[in-house]
Design a protein around this motif. Structure first.
Motif, PDB file in Angstrom:
ATOM      1  N   ILE A  84       0.761 -43.342   3.327  1.00 46.62           N
ATOM      2  CA  ILE A  84       2.039 -42.802   3.803  1.00 46.62           C
ATOM      3  C   ILE A  84       2.446 -41.586   2.971  1.00 46.62           C
ATOM      4  O   ILE A  84       2.391 -41.617   1.737  1.00 46.62           O
ATOM      5  CB  ILE A  84       3.150 -43.877   3.735  1.00 46.62           C
ATOM      6  CG1 ILE A  84       2.772 -45.117   4.569  1.00 46.62           C
ATOM      7  CG2 ILE A  84       4.490 -43.291   4.194  1.00 46.62           C
ATOM      8  CD1 ILE A  84       2.640 -44.881   6.060  1.00 46.62           C
ATOM      9  N   HIS A  85       2.866 -40.535   3.687  1.00 45.99           N
ATOM     10  CA  HIS A  85       3.332 -39.290   3.079  1.00 45.99           C
ATOM     11  C   HIS A  85       4.701 -38.926   3.632  1.00 45.99           C
ATOM     12  O   HIS A  85       5.119 -39.443   4.673  1.00 45.99           O
ATOM     13  CB  HIS A  85       2.396 -38.133   3.453  1.00 45.99           C
ATOM     14  CG  HIS A  85       0.970 -38.322   3.067  1.00 45.99           C
ATOM     15  ND1 HIS A  85       0.449 -37.837   1.903  1.00 45.99           N
ATOM     16  CD2 HIS A  85      -0.060 -38.940   3.714  1.00 45.99           C
ATOM     17  CE1 HIS A  85      -0.848 -38.140   1.837  1.00 45.99           C
ATOM     18  NE2 HIS A  85      -1.178 -38.811   2.920  1.00 45.99           N
ATOM     19  N   HIS A  86       5.368 -37.999   2.940  1.00 49.28           N
ATOM     20  CA  HIS A  86       6.443 -37.258   3.599  1.00 49.28           C
ATOM     21  C   HIS A  86       6.022 -35.792   3.565  1.00 49.28           C
ATOM     22  O   HIS A  86       5.162 -35.408   2.770  1.00 49.28           O
ATOM     23  CB  HIS A  86       7.820 -37.507   2.957  1.00 49.28           C
ATOM     24  CG  HIS A  86       8.016 -36.950   1.576  1.00 49.28           C
ATOM     25  ND1 HIS A  86       9.274 -36.794   1.011  1.00 49.28           N
ATOM     26  CD2 HIS A  86       7.136 -36.515   0.629  1.00 49.28           C
ATOM     27  CE1 HIS A  86       9.139 -36.282  -0.206  1.00 49.28           C
ATOM     28  NE2 HIS A  86       7.868 -36.119  -0.472  1.00 49.28           N
TER      29      HIS A  86
ATOM     30  N   GLY B 241       1.196 -45.679  -0.740  1.00 45.70           N
ATOM     31  CA  GLY B 241       1.937 -44.425  -0.782  1.00 45.70           C
ATOM     32  C   GLY B 241       1.019 -43.405  -1.446  1.00 45.70           C
ATOM     33  O   GLY B 241       0.211 -43.760  -2.317  1.00 45.70           O
ATOM     34  N   HIS B 242       1.126 -42.148  -1.055  1.00 49.80           N
ATOM     35  CA  HIS B 242       0.278 -41.090  -1.613  1.00 49.80           C
ATOM     36  C   HIS B 242       0.247 -41.149  -3.144  1.00 49.80           C
ATOM     37  O   HIS B 242      -0.788 -40.998  -3.779  1.00 49.80           O
ATOM     38  CB  HIS B 242       0.833 -39.735  -1.123  1.00 49.80           C
ATOM     39  CG  HIS B 242      -0.012 -38.549  -1.451  1.00 49.80           C
ATOM     40  ND1 HIS B 242       0.393 -37.274  -1.151  1.00 49.80           N
ATOM     41  CD2 HIS B 242      -1.221 -38.423  -2.048  1.00 49.80           C
ATOM     42  CE1 HIS B 242      -0.546 -36.410  -1.550  1.00 49.80           C
ATOM     43  NE2 HIS B 242      -1.531 -37.084  -2.094  1.00 49.80           N
ATOM     44  N   ARG B 243       1.412 -41.415  -3.760  1.00 52.84           N
ATOM     45  CA  ARG B 243       1.524 -41.395  -5.236  1.00 52.84           C
ATOM     46  C   ARG B 243       0.688 -42.479  -5.924  1.00 52.84           C
ATOM     47  O   ARG B 243       0.453 -42.375  -7.133  1.00 52.84           O
ATOM     48  CB  ARG B 243       2.984 -41.568  -5.651  1.00 52.84           C
ATOM     49  CG  ARG B 243       3.581 -42.896  -5.259  1.00 52.84           C
ATOM     50  CD  ARG B 243       4.957 -43.091  -5.857  1.00 52.84           C
ATOM     51  NE  ARG B 243       5.929 -42.105  -5.366  1.00 52.84           N
ATOM     52  CZ  ARG B 243       7.191 -42.042  -5.793  1.00 52.84           C
ATOM     53  NH1 ARG B 243       7.633 -42.903  -6.687  1.00 52.84           N
ATOM     54  NH2 ARG B 243       8.015 -41.137  -5.308  1.00 52.84           N
TER      55      ARG B 243
ATOM     56  N   ASN C 188       4.841 -36.921  -6.203  1.00 56.06           N
ATOM     57  CA  ASN C 188       6.044 -37.707  -5.895  1.00 56.06           C
ATOM     58  C   ASN C 188       6.015 -38.264  -4.480  1.00 56.06           C
ATOM     59  O   ASN C 188       6.822 -39.108  -4.108  1.00 56.06           O
ATOM     60  CB  ASN C 188       7.301 -36.841  -6.040  1.00 56.06           C
ATOM     61  CG  ASN C 188       7.582 -36.517  -7.487  1.00 56.06           C
ATOM     62  OD1 ASN C 188       7.340 -37.349  -8.370  1.00 56.06           O
ATOM     63  ND2 ASN C 188       8.058 -35.312  -7.747  1.00 56.06           N
ATOM     64  N   CYS C 189       5.104 -37.761  -3.673  1.00 53.76           N
ATOM     65  CA  CYS C 189       4.979 -38.161  -2.269  1.00 53.76           C
ATOM     66  C   CYS C 189       4.757 -39.668  -2.162  1.00 53.76           C
ATOM     67  O   CYS C 189       3.965 -40.205  -2.943  1.00 53.76           O
ATOM     68  CB  CYS C 189       3.814 -37.392  -1.643  1.00 53.76           C
ATOM     69  SG  CYS C 189       3.583 -37.660   0.104  1.00 53.76           S
ATOM     70  N   PRO C 190       5.367 -40.405  -1.260  1.00 57.15           N
ATOM     71  CA  PRO C 190       6.207 -39.965  -0.130  1.00 57.15           C
ATOM     72  C   PRO C 190       7.710 -39.907  -0.442  1.00 57.15           C
ATOM     73  O   PRO C 190       8.522 -40.068   0.481  1.00 57.15           O
ATOM     74  CB  PRO C 190       5.925 -41.046   0.904  1.00 57.15           C
ATOM     75  CG  PRO C 190       5.776 -42.303   0.085  1.00 57.15           C
ATOM     76  CD  PRO C 190       5.144 -41.863  -1.208  1.00 57.15           C
TER      77      PRO C 190
HETATM   78 ZN   LIG Z   1       1.547 -36.870   0.450  1.00 55.14          ZN
END
Ligand SMILES: [Zn+2]
Ligand SMILES: *[C@@H]1O[C@H](CO)[C@@H](O)[C@H](O)[C@H]1NC(C)=O
Ligand SMILES: *[C@@H]1O[C@H](CO)[C@@H](O)[C@H](O)[C@H]1NC(C)=O
Length: 196
Positions: free
Chosen positions: A62-64, A171-173, A179-181
């Motif tokens: 998951i990203h933002h 989560g990407h992080r 810091n993503c997502p």
């Molecule tokens: Zn990301």
């Protein structure tokens, strides 16, 4: 609609309809995939990606986008075009980096899709599906439309075998220093099935 058989009592027809409804409900749960807005429906710029993505992937990441949110389809399409131009022209990529993107309009947009490898999590692109919610979710969470769409896309991807049945949600992080997502979204996904 009741599809009465001549001479059949009304209650029997109702019962038959109830059984049919239950069966179609079960089918929806099993193969239930949400509608997805195709790549060609939001951009005229074709993908030139050639590297294919295998199925039964280990991770959903998951990203933002860490950019502007969008709450209606025209604003979301504009946002997608901006991101695609940035990824293709500034980064020199073959298409927008993510496999799928989600707007707070509740829509799911096809990026590289299920069959082409993304460019979203260095070192993991060949073993994951990259799903990005459009917006900056550092201090606010995405609305429920976007969260529901993301979960339903993940479920659908697993039910169709694009994700392994024992996929892990990340989560990407968790995979790269970023810091993503975003802190707020990262809190939310930790409550979702198969996060780890
Ligand atoms: Zn990301
Ligand atoms: C869609 O959202 C944009 C940006 O918030 C806004 O300017 C525009 O008026 C909205 N369009 C519709 C049709 O609601
Ligand atoms: C995202 O939001 C945070 C705080 O809400 C802010 O500090 C950060 O600069 C924003 N990111 C971008 C790319 O604007």
């Amino acid at each position: 609609m009741l599809n009465m058989v001549p001479g059949e009592p009304h209650s029997k027809a109702v019962q038959r309809m109830k059984i049919l409804l239950v069966i179609s409900g079960i089918l929806l749960v099993v193969q239930g995939c949400p509608p997805i807005i195709k790549h060609s429906e939001w951009t005229t710029r074709a993908s030139s990606c050639t590297q294919s993505l295998s199925t039964s992937l280990k991770y959903a990441v998951i990203h933002h986008t860490d950019g502007n949110p969008c709450f209606n389809i025209s604003a979301c399409k504009r946002q997608l075009q901006n991101i695609q131009h940035y990824h293709m022209d500034k980064r020199g990529w073959c298409d927008i980096g993510y496999n799928f993107l989600i707007g707070e309009d509740g829509n799911i947009y096809e990026g590289r899709g299920w069959t082409k490898m993304g460019a979203h999590t260095r070192g993991y692109n060949d073993v994951s599906l990259g799903i990005s919610i459009m917006g900056n979710f550092t201090s606010v969470v995405p609305n429920s439309k976007a969260l529901n769409a993301a979960q339903s896309l993940i479920q659908c991807s697993a039910s169709r075998g694009y994700l392994s049945s024992v996929y892990i949600l990340k989560g990407h992080r968790q995979l790269r220093p970023t810091n993503c997502p975003g802190n707020a979204l990262y809190q939310v996904i930790q409550t979702w099935p198969r996060w780890g």
